[in-house]
Design an enzyme around this catalytic site. Structure first.
Site, short mmCIF file in Angstrom:
data_model
loop_
_atom_site.label_atom_id
_atom_site.label_comp_id
_atom_site.label_asym_id
_atom_site.label_seq_id
_atom_site.Cartn_x
_atom_site.Cartn_y
_atom_site.Cartn_z
N SER A 159 0.62 -1.18 -0.35
CA SER A 159 -0.10 0.11 0.01
C SER A 159 0.93 0.94 0.16
O SER A 159 0.91 2.16 -0.63
CB SER A 159 -0.82 -0.12 1.40
N TYR A 160 1.34 1.13 0.70
CA TYR A 160 2.95 1.99 1.25
C TYR A 160 3.64 2.23 -0.71
O TYR A 160 3.78 3.77 -1.24
CB TYR A 160 4.22 2.08 1.36
N THR A 161 3.79 1.68 -0.78
CA THR A 161 4.79 1.74 -2.72
C THR A 161 4.20 2.57 -3.47
O THR A 161 3.58 2.80 -4.67
CB THR A 161 5.14 0.16 -2.76
N SER A 163 1.36 4.09 -3.30
CA SER A 163 0.76 5.59 -2.48
C SER A 163 2.01 6.46 -3.54
O SER A 163 2.33 7.25 -4.00
CB SER A 163 0.65 5.22 -1.14
#
Length: 253
Positions: A159-161, A163
Site C-alpha cells: 500500500s505504501y509503494t 501510494s
C-alpha cells in the site's frame, strides 16, 4: 544540528508549510528552513516531539505548529489556510512530507488497512496541494515526497509503494495544471534515509549493509541529503523546474 551550508536569500521571509514536521526528515526540513530565514508552519500528531523541536530552535514567531491528523482532509486544509491567514494570507512553499511506511504482508492486507494507509500517504498529498495552491498568488513551490521503494520493487508494504508511485503521476499532472499560475510542482524521491523511527522498528545491520552494497555511493544517507534538495527546489534558483522527480538515493536505483 544540520551540516548544510548553502544559503538561499530568496527564501528569507517566505512562508513555508510542512506536514509531518515533528520528527525525522520533517524536523530537519523545519530546522533548515528556519535557518534560511523563512517563516515556517508545520503540523503533526506528535505534540511531544513538536514541542521539543520548537524549544530547541527557539525561533519565536518565525515558527508555528498545529496538531493535525492528516487523514482528516477538512482539518488539513483548515490548518493550511489558518497558517497562511496568520502570515497575512501568504503561502509560498508547501511540502507534503508526512507519511507512514508501516510494513504489512500482502496476504493479510484488508480494505480497511488499505484505505487508512492511502489516507496517510496519498490523499493528503492531493488535498494539501489543493489548499496550498489556492493560497499562492503569482508564484509558489509545491514539493511532494515520493520514494524509490516502488522502483526497487520492495516487498512487504504494497500500500505504501503504490501510494508513492501514484505521487509521481500526481506531481506531473499538477505541474501542468498549476504551472500557468506560476506554481512549480516537483517531487523529491528519497532513497534509504534511515530515521530514528526506522532504526527502532525495521533497520538491522544486515539491511543497512544491503542498502550500502546497492548504492553507488558507499555512505549512509541522512535527512540533510533530502533537505538540501528541498531548499533548492523551494528557492528561486529552481525557477525552471516543474513536473520533475529528483532522486536522492546515493545511486541505489
Amino acid at each position: 544540528m544540520s551540516r548544510l551550508t548553502n544559503s538561499y536569500p530568496s527564501l528569507r521571509g517566505k512562508h513555508v508549510f510542512i506536514t509531518g514536521g515533528a520528527t525525522g526528515i520533517g524536523a530537519a526540513l523545519v530546522e533548515n528552513f528556519v535557518a534560511q530565514g523563512a517563516n515556517v508552519s508545520f503540523l503533526d500528531i506528535d505534540d511531544s516531539n513538536a514541542n521539543e523541536l520548537i524549544a530547541r530552535l527557539n525561533a519565536g514567531e518565525q515558527l508555528s505548529y498545529q496538531h493535525c491528523d492528516i487523514r482528516d482532509v477538512s482539518a488539513l486544509q483548515s490548518a493550511i489556510t489558518s497558517a497562511a491567514t496568520a502570515r497575512g494570507d501568504q503561502l509560498d512553499v508547501y511540502i507534503g512530507n508526512a507519511a507512514n511506511d508501516v510494513r504489512h504482508a500482502f496476504d493479510e492486507l484488508t480494505p480497511e488497512f488499505w484505505d487508512n494507509n492511502q489516507a496517510i500517504n496519498l490523499r493528503p498529498q492531493v488535498f494539501g496541494a489543493q489548499a496550498a495552491a489556492r493560497l499562492m498568488t503569482g508564484s509558489g513551490s509545491i514539493i511532494t515526497t515520493g520514494s524509490v521503494s516502488w522502483m526497487r520493487r520492495r516487498p512487504g508494504f504494497v500500500s505504501y509503494t503504490t501510494s508513492k508511485a501514484a505521487i509521481h503521476g500526481l506531481t506531473r499532472t499538477l505541474a501542468q495544471e498549476l504551472g500557468p499560475r506560476g506554481i512549480r510542482v516537483n517531487c523529491i524521491v528519497p532513497g534509504a534515509i534511515v530515521t530514528p523511527k526506522q532504526l527502532a522498528q525495521v533497520v538491522t545491520p544486515e539491511l543497512e549493509k544491503q542498502f550500502l552494497d546497492n548504492q553507488a555511493l558507499k555512505f549512509r544517507l541522512d535527512a540533510d541529503d533530502v533537505v538540501a534538495m528541498a531548499l533548492w527546489l523551494a528557492s528561486d534558483d529552481a525557477r525552471g523546474c516543474a513536473g520533475q522527480a529528483f532522486i536522492v538515493d546515493g545511486g541505489i536505483v
